[in-house]
Motif scaffolding. Structure first.
Motif, PDB file in Angstrom:
ATOM      1  N   ILE A  52       0.860  -1.179   0.000  1.00 21.36           N
ATOM      2  CA  ILE A  52       0.000   0.000   0.000  1.00 21.36           C
ATOM      3  C   ILE A  52       0.894   1.225   0.000  1.00 21.36           C
ATOM      4  CG2 ILE A  52      -1.790   1.264   1.249  1.00 21.36           C
ATOM      5  CD1 ILE A  52      -2.220  -1.616   2.660  1.00 21.36           C
ATOM      6  N   ARG A  53       0.631   2.123  -0.903  1.00 25.76           N
ATOM      7  CA  ARG A  53       1.365   3.382  -0.946  1.00 25.76           C
ATOM      8  C   ARG A  53       0.381   4.486  -0.599  1.00 25.76           C
ATOM      9  NH1 ARG A  53       6.162   2.021  -2.871  1.00 25.76           N
ATOM     10  NH2 ARG A  53       6.327   0.428  -4.448  1.00 25.76           N
ATOM     11  N   ALA A  54       0.759   5.281   0.380  1.00 29.65           N
ATOM     12  CA  ALA A  54      -0.157   6.307   0.869  1.00 29.65           C
ATOM     13  C   ALA A  54       0.548   7.649   0.923  1.00 29.65           C
ATOM     14  CB  ALA A  54      -0.666   5.933   2.256  1.00 29.65           C
ATOM     15  N   PHE A  55      -0.183   8.682   0.595  1.00 31.07           N
ATOM     16  CA  PHE A  55       0.312  10.050   0.673  1.00 31.07           C
ATOM     17  C   PHE A  55      -0.586  10.829   1.621  1.00 31.07           C
ATOM     18  CE2 PHE A  55       1.610   8.307  -3.322  1.00 31.07           C
ATOM     19  CZ  PHE A  55       2.918   8.708  -3.444  1.00 31.07           C
ATOM     20  N   ASP A  56      -0.024  11.829   2.269  1.00 31.57           N
ATOM     21  CA  ASP A  56      -0.776  12.705   3.174  1.00 31.57           C
ATOM     22  C   ASP A  56      -1.492  11.940   4.278  1.00 31.57           C
ATOM     23  OD1 ASP A  56      -1.575  14.606   0.297  1.00 31.57           O
ATOM     24  OD2 ASP A  56      -0.009  15.026   1.766  1.00 31.57           O
ATOM     25  N   VAL A  57      -0.782  10.991   4.881  1.00 33.76           N
ATOM     26  CA  VAL A  57      -1.336  10.240   6.004  1.00 33.76           C
ATOM     27  C   VAL A  57      -1.216  11.101   7.251  1.00 33.76           C
ATOM     28  CG1 VAL A  57      -1.068   8.178   7.424  1.00 33.76           C
ATOM     29  CG2 VAL A  57      -0.717   8.039   4.967  1.00 33.76           C
ATOM     30  N   PRO A  58      -2.317  11.299   7.999  1.00 30.36           N
ATOM     31  CA  PRO A  58      -2.232  12.109   9.216  1.00 30.36           C
ATOM     32  C   PRO A  58      -1.221  11.523  10.199  1.00 30.36           C
ATOM     33  CG  PRO A  58      -4.522  11.633   8.653  1.00 30.36           C
ATOM     34  CD  PRO A  58      -3.661  10.798   7.742  1.00 30.36           C
ATOM     35  N   ASN A  60      -1.038  11.677  13.361  1.00 30.41           N
ATOM     36  CA  ASN A  60      -1.551  11.164  14.627  1.00 30.41           C
ATOM     37  C   ASN A  60      -2.132   9.757  14.515  1.00 30.41           C
ATOM     38  OD1 ASN A  60      -3.817  11.824  13.172  1.00 30.41           O
ATOM     39  ND2 ASN A  60      -4.828  12.910  14.826  1.00 30.41           N
ATOM     40  N   MET A  61      -2.292   9.228  13.305  1.00 31.53           N
ATOM     41  CA  MET A  61      -2.887   7.901  13.166  1.00 31.53           C
ATOM     42  C   MET A  61      -1.882   6.784  13.474  1.00 31.53           C
ATOM     43  SD  MET A  61      -6.002   8.297  12.661  1.00 31.53           S
ATOM     44  CE  MET A  61      -6.423   6.602  12.368  1.00 31.53           C
ATOM     45  N   LEU A  62      -0.639   6.989  13.117  1.00 34.17           N
ATOM     46  CA  LEU A  62       0.397   6.001  13.373  1.00 34.17           C
ATOM     47  C   LEU A  62       1.545   6.714  14.059  1.00 34.17           C
ATOM     48  CD1 LEU A  62       0.169   4.256   9.919  1.00 34.17           C
ATOM     49  CD2 LEU A  62      -0.629   3.317  12.071  1.00 34.17           C
ATOM     50  N   SER A  63       2.392   5.976  14.708  1.00 32.75           N
ATOM     51  CA  SER A  63       3.382   6.617  15.569  1.00 32.75           C
ATOM     52  C   SER A  63       4.495   7.332  14.817  1.00 32.75           C
ATOM     53  CB  SER A  63       3.987   5.591  16.535  1.00 32.75           C
ATOM     54  OG  SER A  63       4.662   4.590  15.820  1.00 32.75           O
ATOM     55  N   GLY A  64       4.752   6.982  13.558  1.00 35.57           N
ATOM     56  CA  GLY A  64       5.797   7.656  12.799  1.00 35.57           C
ATOM     57  C   GLY A  64       5.329   9.023  12.339  1.00 35.57           C
ATOM     58  N   SER A  65       6.235   9.789  11.774  1.00 35.37           N
ATOM     59  CA  SER A  65       5.847  11.097  11.261  1.00 35.37           C
ATOM     60  C   SER A  65       6.133  11.150   9.774  1.00 35.37           C
ATOM     61  CB  SER A  65       6.619  12.189  11.992  1.00 35.37           C
ATOM     62  OG  SER A  65       8.002  12.001  11.789  1.00 35.37           O
ATOM     63  N   GLY A  66       5.714  12.203   9.135  1.00 32.25           N
ATOM     64  CA  GLY A  66       5.904  12.351   7.701  1.00 32.25           C
ATOM     65  C   GLY A  66       4.597  12.163   6.973  1.00 32.25           C
ATOM     66  N   GLN A  81       6.526   1.797   6.721  1.00 34.18           N
ATOM     67  CA  GLN A  81       7.645   2.711   6.538  1.00 34.18           C
ATOM     68  C   GLN A  81       7.095   4.114   6.360  1.00 34.18           C
ATOM     69  OE1 GLN A  81      10.518   1.761   3.538  1.00 34.18           O
ATOM     70  NE2 GLN A  81      11.691   3.601   3.921  1.00 34.18           N
ATOM     71  N   HIS A  82       7.523   5.007   7.257  1.00 31.85           N
ATOM     72  CA  HIS A  82       7.047   6.385   7.250  1.00 31.85           C
ATOM     73  C   HIS A  82       7.960   7.268   6.412  1.00 31.85           C
ATOM     74  CE1 HIS A  82       4.157   5.387  10.377  1.00 31.85           C
ATOM     75  NE2 HIS A  82       5.116   4.657  10.906  1.00 31.85           N
ATOM     76  N   THR A  86      11.433   6.144   9.438  1.00 29.34           N
ATOM     77  CA  THR A  86      11.208   5.204  10.531  1.00 29.34           C
ATOM     78  C   THR A  86      10.384   4.018  10.032  1.00 29.34           C
ATOM     79  OG1 THR A  86       9.239   6.379  11.283  1.00 29.34           O
ATOM     80  CG2 THR A  86      11.323   6.975  12.327  1.00 29.34           C
ATOM     81  N   ILE A  87      10.668   2.862  10.618  1.00 29.22           N
ATOM     82  CA  ILE A  87       9.985   1.632  10.230  1.00 29.22           C
ATOM     83  C   ILE A  87       9.419   0.974  11.472  1.00 29.22           C
ATOM     84  CG2 ILE A  87      10.281  -0.667   9.232  1.00 29.22           C
ATOM     85  CD1 ILE A  87      12.492   0.516   7.483  1.00 29.22           C
ATOM     86  N   GLU A  88       8.192   0.509  11.360  1.00 29.29           N
ATOM     87  CA  GLU A  88       7.539  -0.246  12.433  1.00 29.29           C
ATOM     88  C   GLU A  88       7.125  -1.600  11.870  1.00 29.29           C
ATOM     89  OE1 GLU A  88       4.499   1.934  14.857  1.00 29.29           O
ATOM     90  OE2 GLU A  88       4.713   3.326  13.184  1.00 29.29           O
TER      91      GLU A  88
END
Length: 126
Positions: A52-58, A60-66, A81-82, A86-88
């Motif tokens: 899944i490739r996502a752009f403009d992910v909020p 606050n939804m996942l712990s990474g930033s970007g 991968q944010h 960072t990778i979770e």
């Protein structure tokens, strides 16, 4: 967000786009997964996998930033991968997210491939 069934190497893979509501639901599902301390995603990808490739992910939804995120679902493991690098790693042992995504794909991507991937997931989970 765009979901891709990673089944071909070097060729165009089947894919479909999620609606805004489906993208929000996916983020909530990902957020609810238990984290694991994996140091690396397995080198051997167990095809087919989902990417899944996502752009403009909020943020606050996942712990990474970007504002960019790539998610790979492979045989019960999830790699997030944010945009900041960072990778979770999370566990989805029953592959509920992959099953849900493939249910959304009905009528949006190749039906024979969708059914084959669902059958492979069912065989892995039995």
């Amino acid at each position: 967000m765009r979901v891709e069934i990673v089944i071909y190497r070097g060729q165009l893979n089947p894919s479909w786009d999620l609606t805004d509501q489906e993208s929000d639901a996916l983020q909530m599902r990902l957020h609810a997964l238990p984290h694991t301390g994996m140091a690396a995603f397995p080198n051997k990808v167990d095809y087919p996998a989902l990417r899944i490739r996502a752009f403009d992910v909020p943020n606050n939804m996942l712990s990474g930033s970007g504002s960019f995120m790539t998610v790979e679902l492979n045989a019960g493991l999830v790699r997030l991968q944010h945009g900041d690098g960072t990778i979770e790693y999370c566990l989805d042992a029953d592959q509920s997210i992959a099953r849900w995504l493939l249910s959304l794909a009905q009528g949006r991507t190749d039906e024979a491939i969708r059914q084959a991937v669902l059958a492979r997931i069912a065989a892995r989970c039995s």
